[in-house]
Structure formats: C-alpha cells, structure tokens
Design a protein around this motif. Structure first.
Motif, short mmCIF file in Angstrom:
data_model
loop_
_atom_site.label_atom_id
_atom_site.label_comp_id
_atom_site.label_asym_id
_atom_site.label_seq_id
_atom_site.Cartn_x
_atom_site.Cartn_y
_atom_site.Cartn_z
N TRP A 1 17.07 4.57 -1.69
CA TRP A 1 15.52 5.21 -1.48
C TRP A 1 14.70 5.69 -2.81
CZ3 TRP A 1 13.10 8.17 3.01
CH2 TRP A 1 12.36 9.47 2.50
N PHE A 2 16.00 6.02 -3.82
CA PHE A 2 15.00 6.84 -5.30
C PHE A 2 14.97 5.49 -6.02
CE2 PHE A 2 16.96 8.85 -9.51
CZ PHE A 2 15.67 9.18 -9.27
N VAL A 3 15.43 4.25 -5.76
CA VAL A 3 15.51 3.11 -6.54
C VAL A 3 14.15 2.54 -5.86
CG1 VAL A 3 15.18 0.72 -6.11
CG2 VAL A 3 17.60 2.47 -7.02
N ILE A 4 13.19 2.43 -4.53
CA ILE A 4 12.51 1.78 -4.07
C ILE A 4 11.22 3.22 -4.58
CG2 ILE A 4 10.91 2.30 -2.16
CD1 ILE A 4 12.96 0.95 -0.66
N GLN A 5 11.48 4.38 -4.94
CA GLN A 5 10.85 5.15 -5.35
C GLN A 5 10.36 4.96 -6.96
OE1 GLN A 5 12.58 9.10 -4.34
NE2 GLN A 5 11.24 9.71 -3.02
N LEU A 6 11.12 4.96 -7.44
CA LEU A 6 11.12 4.68 -9.38
C LEU A 6 10.25 3.55 -9.49
CD1 LEU A 6 14.59 5.53 -10.53
CD2 LEU A 6 12.71 6.78 -11.03
N CYS A 7 10.80 2.35 -8.26
CA CYS A 7 9.62 1.02 -8.29
C CYS A 7 8.19 1.09 -8.69
CB CYS A 7 10.42 0.05 -7.94
SG CYS A 7 12.03 -0.49 -8.06
N ALA A 8 8.46 1.79 -6.78
CA ALA A 8 6.93 1.76 -6.80
C ALA A 8 5.94 2.77 -7.72
CB ALA A 8 7.31 2.45 -5.78
N LEU A 9 6.41 4.08 -7.89
CA LEU A 9 5.84 4.64 -8.38
C LEU A 9 5.72 4.31 -10.47
CD1 LEU A 9 6.02 6.84 -6.41
CD2 LEU A 9 6.46 8.77 -7.68
N CYS A 10 6.94 4.18 -10.82
CA CYS A 10 6.44 3.07 -11.59
C CYS A 10 6.17 2.17 -12.29
CB CYS A 10 7.71 3.47 -13.37
SG CYS A 10 8.23 5.55 -12.79
N GLY A 11 5.66 0.94 -11.49
CA GLY A 11 6.00 -0.84 -11.94
C GLY A 11 6.86 -1.25 -11.99
N SER B 1 0.65 -1.31 -0.12
CA SER B 1 0.11 -0.08 0.09
C SER B 1 1.08 0.88 -0.19
CB SER B 1 -0.80 0.01 1.06
OG SER B 1 -0.19 0.30 2.99
N ASP B 2 0.06 2.23 0.05
CA ASP B 2 0.98 3.52 -0.27
C ASP B 2 2.01 3.65 0.91
OD1 ASP B 2 -0.04 3.93 -2.96
OD2 ASP B 2 -1.11 5.46 -2.52
N ALA B 3 0.63 4.04 2.21
CA ALA B 3 0.87 3.84 3.28
C ALA B 3 2.49 2.76 3.60
CB ALA B 3 0.01 3.90 4.52
N GLN B 4 2.30 1.35 2.90
CA GLN B 4 3.38 0.85 3.83
C GLN B 4 4.89 1.16 2.80
OE1 GLN B 4 1.19 -2.69 2.09
NE2 GLN B 4 1.05 -3.37 4.48
N ILE B 5 4.23 1.82 1.58
CA ILE B 5 5.64 2.25 0.81
C ILE B 5 6.63 3.57 1.97
CG2 ILE B 5 6.05 3.14 -1.00
CD1 ILE B 5 4.79 1.32 -2.41
N LEU B 6 5.22 4.13 2.36
CA LEU B 6 6.13 5.71 3.13
C LEU B 6 6.24 5.04 4.41
CD1 LEU B 6 2.59 7.87 2.46
CD2 LEU B 6 4.96 8.41 1.18
N GLN B 7 6.24 4.58 5.02
CA GLN B 7 6.60 3.57 6.23
C GLN B 7 7.96 2.82 5.67
OE1 GLN B 7 4.81 0.31 7.75
NE2 GLN B 7 6.05 0.65 9.79
N LEU B 8 7.76 2.46 4.82
CA LEU B 8 9.71 1.43 4.43
C LEU B 8 10.60 3.28 4.38
CD1 LEU B 8 11.59 -0.44 3.99
CD2 LEU B 8 10.25 -0.34 1.25
N LEU B 9 9.77 3.67 3.52
CA LEU B 9 11.04 4.79 2.98
C LEU B 9 11.05 5.99 4.64
CD1 LEU B 9 9.37 5.89 -0.36
CD2 LEU B 9 11.19 5.19 -0.09
N ASP B 10 10.55 6.02 5.34
CA ASP B 10 10.28 6.96 6.24
C ASP B 10 11.71 6.05 7.34
OD1 ASP B 10 9.42 8.95 5.59
OD2 ASP B 10 7.45 8.31 6.95
N ASN B 11 11.77 4.72 7.41
CA ASN B 11 12.38 4.42 8.69
C ASN B 11 14.40 3.65 7.54
OD1 ASN B 11 11.17 3.33 10.89
ND2 ASN B 11 9.93 3.64 9.50
N LEU B 12 14.04 3.77 6.07
CA LEU B 12 15.62 4.33 5.85
C LEU B 12 16.78 4.65 6.70
CD1 LEU B 12 14.64 4.15 1.85
CD2 LEU B 12 14.99 1.87 3.93
N PRO B 13 17.54 3.66 6.99
CA PRO B 13 18.95 4.74 7.36
C PRO B 13 19.44 5.95 6.72
CG PRO B 13 19.71 2.48 7.58
CD PRO B 13 18.13 2.58 6.77
#
Length: 186
Positions: free
Chosen positions: A46-56, A25-37
C-alpha cells in the motif's frame, strides 16, 4: 571498390515501437488501494503504491529515497541515478520529490503524510535484488483482481498498464496543472 560495395546513402532507423503507457486516474488508484487485502505485508505494498503514485516514482527509485534537511525543513529526495541515453556517461541528477496528491470523487485531497512515515521508518516490502523492483511490484499487482481489470481497460484503449502507470499518472496530472515540462522532468 565498386559502388555496389558502398553502404547505402541512407539507412532507415530501426526502432522498437514504444509502448503507450496507461496513466491511472486518482479514482482508479484509490479503488486499487481500497481492494488490497489486509495485513502487514499488504500495508507495505500500500505504501509503495502511494509513494509511486504521489511522487511519480519508478519502482527502482524506491530503493533510493532519502530525507534531507532543506531550507524549510525535511525534504524527500530520490538519489537514483540512471543513464540519460544519448551522450555516453550522462546520468540523471538526484531530485527533490514534489508530491501530487490524489483527490477522491468528492474532491477531497488524500495526504498520506509520506515524508513523516518515512521519517519514522515505515518499512517497504522486499523489492528483490537491484534492478528488479519493477518486477516485484508487477508480480504483487498481477495477483490483484482490480489491477487485472484495469489492465483490461488499458488494453481496450490500446495502452499498457504497468507499474510505471503510477508515474504516468503523475506526469499527466502535472501537465493538467500547467506545470512547465522542464519542471515536471526535474
């Protein structure tokens, strides 16, 4: 030859059971990003996760991102060609990426300006050798407590959390937005 040597009239098709992907879910992805070192290496993931999540994107597609001049300006494309299965030799076509932006719990859209960041040369982390990008992303994520907790949540639902879960989020979100399946595939 005697009929005993003839092949059976029908053979059951043996298929490996397909794993059921877990759409984050969007909330889970944001939670993951918020907890990255913090730190440059983690910013790249962080950038990789954003690209994968937003662009499929699947992890291997990260190596094959290109910016092209389109009718309305710069466009982000994935030029990765993979086998389509079925007819031998058919490959997927390069595709223009259409981001599906995340929303936080208050409904605010998170636009991380991915295209602009790629245009200025924001770096991705090392993704191992060709074909091993999924393994590199999986290795990074498995070192995160939030990811492991999400994996346990997925298991409770008899689903599997993998780096492709970002892609599953994209597909599920597009379905929810009533985008035709053919358009989602493109």
């Amino acid at each position: 030859l005697k009929p005993i040597y003839a092949p059976p009239a029908t053979l059951p098709e043996v298929l490996k059971p397909k794993r059921i992907g877990y759409p984050l879910s969007d909330a889970q992805i944001l939670q993951l990003l918020d907890n990255l070192p913090e730190g440059e290496a983690h910013d790249r993931w962080w950038f990789v996760i954003q690209l994968c999540a937003l662009c499929g994107l699947g992890p291997e597609e990260l190596r094959h991102l290109r910016i092209k001049d389109g009718a309305s300006g710069a466009e982000l494309w994935a030029i990765y060609e993979k086998s389509m299965g079925g007819t031998k030799g058919l490959k997927t076509e390069p595709r223009m990426l259409q981001p599906l932006l995340l929303r936080d719990s208050g409904g605010t859209v998170n636009d991380w300006k991915l295209l602009a960041r790629l245009q200025v040369g924001e770096a991705l982390p090392p993704l191992n050798r060709d074909g091993d990008s999924g393994q590199a992303l999986n290795q990074y994520l498995r070192r995160r407590k939030v990811w492991m907790a999400l994996r346990d949540d997925a298991k409770q639902q008899s689903e599997q959390l993998t780096p492709y879960s970002f892609r599953h989020r994209y597909a599920k979100g597009m379905h929810a937005a009533n985008i035709p399946i053919a358009n989602i595939s493109e």
